[in-house]
Design an enzyme around this catalytic site. Structure first.
Site, mmCIF file in Angstrom:
data_model
loop_
_atom_site.group_PDB
_atom_site.id
_atom_site.type_symbol
_atom_site.label_atom_id
_atom_site.label_comp_id
_atom_site.label_asym_id
_atom_site.label_seq_id
_atom_site.Cartn_x
_atom_site.Cartn_y
_atom_site.Cartn_z
ATOM 1 N N ASP A 141 0.815 -1.209 0.000
ATOM 2 C CA ASP A 141 0.000 0.000 0.000
ATOM 3 C C ASP A 141 0.851 1.264 0.000
ATOM 4 O O ASP A 141 0.628 2.180 -0.790
ATOM 5 C CB ASP A 141 -0.912 -0.040 1.224
ATOM 6 N N VAL A 169 -5.386 2.138 -0.033
ATOM 7 C CA VAL A 169 -5.161 1.610 -1.378
ATOM 8 C C VAL A 169 -5.350 0.102 -1.393
ATOM 9 O O VAL A 169 -5.981 -0.451 -2.303
ATOM 10 C CB VAL A 169 -3.770 2.006 -1.891
ATOM 11 N N ASP A 170 -4.811 -0.588 -0.393
ATOM 12 C CA ASP A 170 -5.027 -2.037 -0.301
ATOM 13 C C ASP A 170 -6.513 -2.370 -0.281
ATOM 14 O O ASP A 170 -6.984 -3.249 -1.002
ATOM 15 C CB ASP A 170 -4.389 -2.579 0.980
ATOM 16 N N ALA A 171 -7.257 -1.683 0.601
ATOM 17 C CA ALA A 171 -8.682 -1.980 0.749
ATOM 18 C C ALA A 171 -9.441 -1.670 -0.541
ATOM 19 O O ALA A 171 -10.268 -2.474 -0.995
ATOM 20 C CB ALA A 171 -9.265 -1.199 1.917
ATOM 21 N N GLY A 174 -8.996 -4.259 -3.131
ATOM 22 C CA GLY A 174 -9.852 -5.421 -2.908
ATOM 23 C C GLY A 174 -11.235 -5.226 -3.492
ATOM 24 O O GLY A 174 -11.780 -6.121 -4.142
#
Length: 400
Positions: A141, A169-171, A174
């Site tokens: 991220d 950003v990671d979330a 997803g």
């Protein structure tokens, strides 16, 4: 049988094999779990990487792996690779975000698996995409925040760039990945053909800044850090300290600015030449904020919110985590779920942030322990008990 138990979820009967670790890929498959899919989480025999990084990693495992079935395999062993191939052969969807090249090196990559099983939807999450010079770089991220410009525009004007205060950003990756997977699966239902899905943290981080990028591409004016507030309108996203906290306020349209001034008992501010229109307010932002801060400093946050929201002015109370958890709106959302952990101890986890009338929110299973369903899944694949015993003894699998 209860009414809830009789309801078919949208993805009932869909099987997903999840080789994901940390957040982005597991978050994508968590959405599929909540839509009814049977998601099989494949972990190394020592557990996915998030299991070994303390409370923050445990929070990732517990909140992005609810209701999945877990199998632990040594994918460096040919016998572990064969188990993985058999799992994939019976799946509709495969999702992975392992280090670039790892799945290909084991013969489990998208090209090999889709050649063997053309019906598959095979999704890969990477840090920087699969086609540029950084395709083999590991990505997290923070690297995507940095290289997309997001850190450059976050923070105070004269201070160093800042990361966003969560792995946003990671979330978001997803959610984007789940959206693309569902689109590919709908296409498969129509045509019988699978698809290859690619999502990168870098592209999502760029796309999260679409208004900034759109303005830059149109004007050539580079966005810069300015802390709170917005560069072209005022007051907008500005912090107003109160007697017991602070609220954030946006009232930059002429109608809303005049209304704000009237509510604060300062109607003359709307006709002050420094604040008479939006360009003037932007030029004189420090003076404007000084006037507004003085007015809000006489109120509590509750008084300010009652006054503003009751009159159609956009505002938000800046909550701590405990305050946000106690928010009546958060409580009414049902986002926080009661989950049953494998050890029998009840816990609370975050659900998926959408509502479908056909999918009532209800207590759910928590994240599985490492290898919790290994024996069950191997039995479904036709492995006899003595073979499972031998695989466990040899360290090819871990079972609970």
């Amino acid at each position: 049988m209860s009414t809830t138990a009789m309801i078919d979820k949208p993805l009932d009967g869909v099987r997903v094999v999840d080789f994901g670790q940390f957040i982005a890929a597991p978050a994508a498959t968590q959405s599929l779990v909540d839509l009814g899919a049977d998601v099989i989480k494949v972990e190394p025999v020592h557990g996915e990487s998030a299991r070994g990084i303390g409370p923050h990693g445990d929070a990732m495992v517990q909140n992005y792996n609810r209701g999945k079935r877990a199998i632990a395999l040594d994918l460096k062993d040919p016998r572990g690779q064969e188990i993985a191939r058999r799992l994939i052969a019976g799946a509709d969807i495969v999702v992975q975000n392992l280090r670039p090249g790892v799945m290909d090196s084991m013969g489990l990559g998208a090209e090999a698996m889709r050649t063997a099983h053309p019906h598959l939807v095979y999704a890969t999450v990477s840090g920087f995409g699969l086609h540029g010079p950084s395709r083999n770089r590991a990505g997290l991220d923070i690297a995507a925040q940095a290289e997309s410009g997001l850190m450059w525009v976050t923070g105070e004007r004269d201070r160093e760039p800042q990361k966003v205060g969560a792995q946003i950003v990671d979330a978001a990756t997803g959610y984007v990945c789940a959206q693309a997977i569902l689109a590919a699966y709908i296409r498969r239902l129509r045509t019988g053909e699978g698809d290859t899905v690619e999502v990168s943290l870098l592209e999502v981080a760029l796309h999260l800044q679409t208004p900034n990028w759109g303005a830059y591409l149109a004007t050539g004016v580079e966005p810069t850090r300015m802390g709170n507030g917005q560069p072209t309108v005022a007051p907008a996203a500005d912090i107003m300290p109160t007697r017991d906290g602070s609220v954030v306020v946006s009232a930059y349209s002429e109608v809303h600015f005049r209304r704000l001034c009237r509510l604060l008992g300062r109607p003359e501010l709307a006709d002050d030449p420094r604040f008479a229109d939006n360009p003037s307010r932007v030029r004189n932002r420090p003076a404007l904020l000084a006037e507004l801060h003085a007015a809000f400093a006489t109120m509590t946050s509750d008084e300010a919110m009652d006054m503003l929201t009751g009159n159609g002015v956009v505002a938000g109370r800046i909550n701590t985590y405990p305050e946000a958890l106690r928010s009546p709106d958060v409580e009414a959302s049902g986002l926080f779920l009661e989950v049953s952990r494998p050890d029998g101890v009840p816990a609370t986890a975050l659900g998926t942030p959408w509502h479908l009338e056909s999918v009532p929110k209800a207590p759910t299973a928590g994240a599985p322990d490492l290898g919790q369903h290994t024996a069950e899944l191997l039995a479904e694949l036709g492995y006899p008990g003595d073979t499972v015993d031998a695989l466990a003894t040899d360290g090819v699998v871990v079972r609970r």
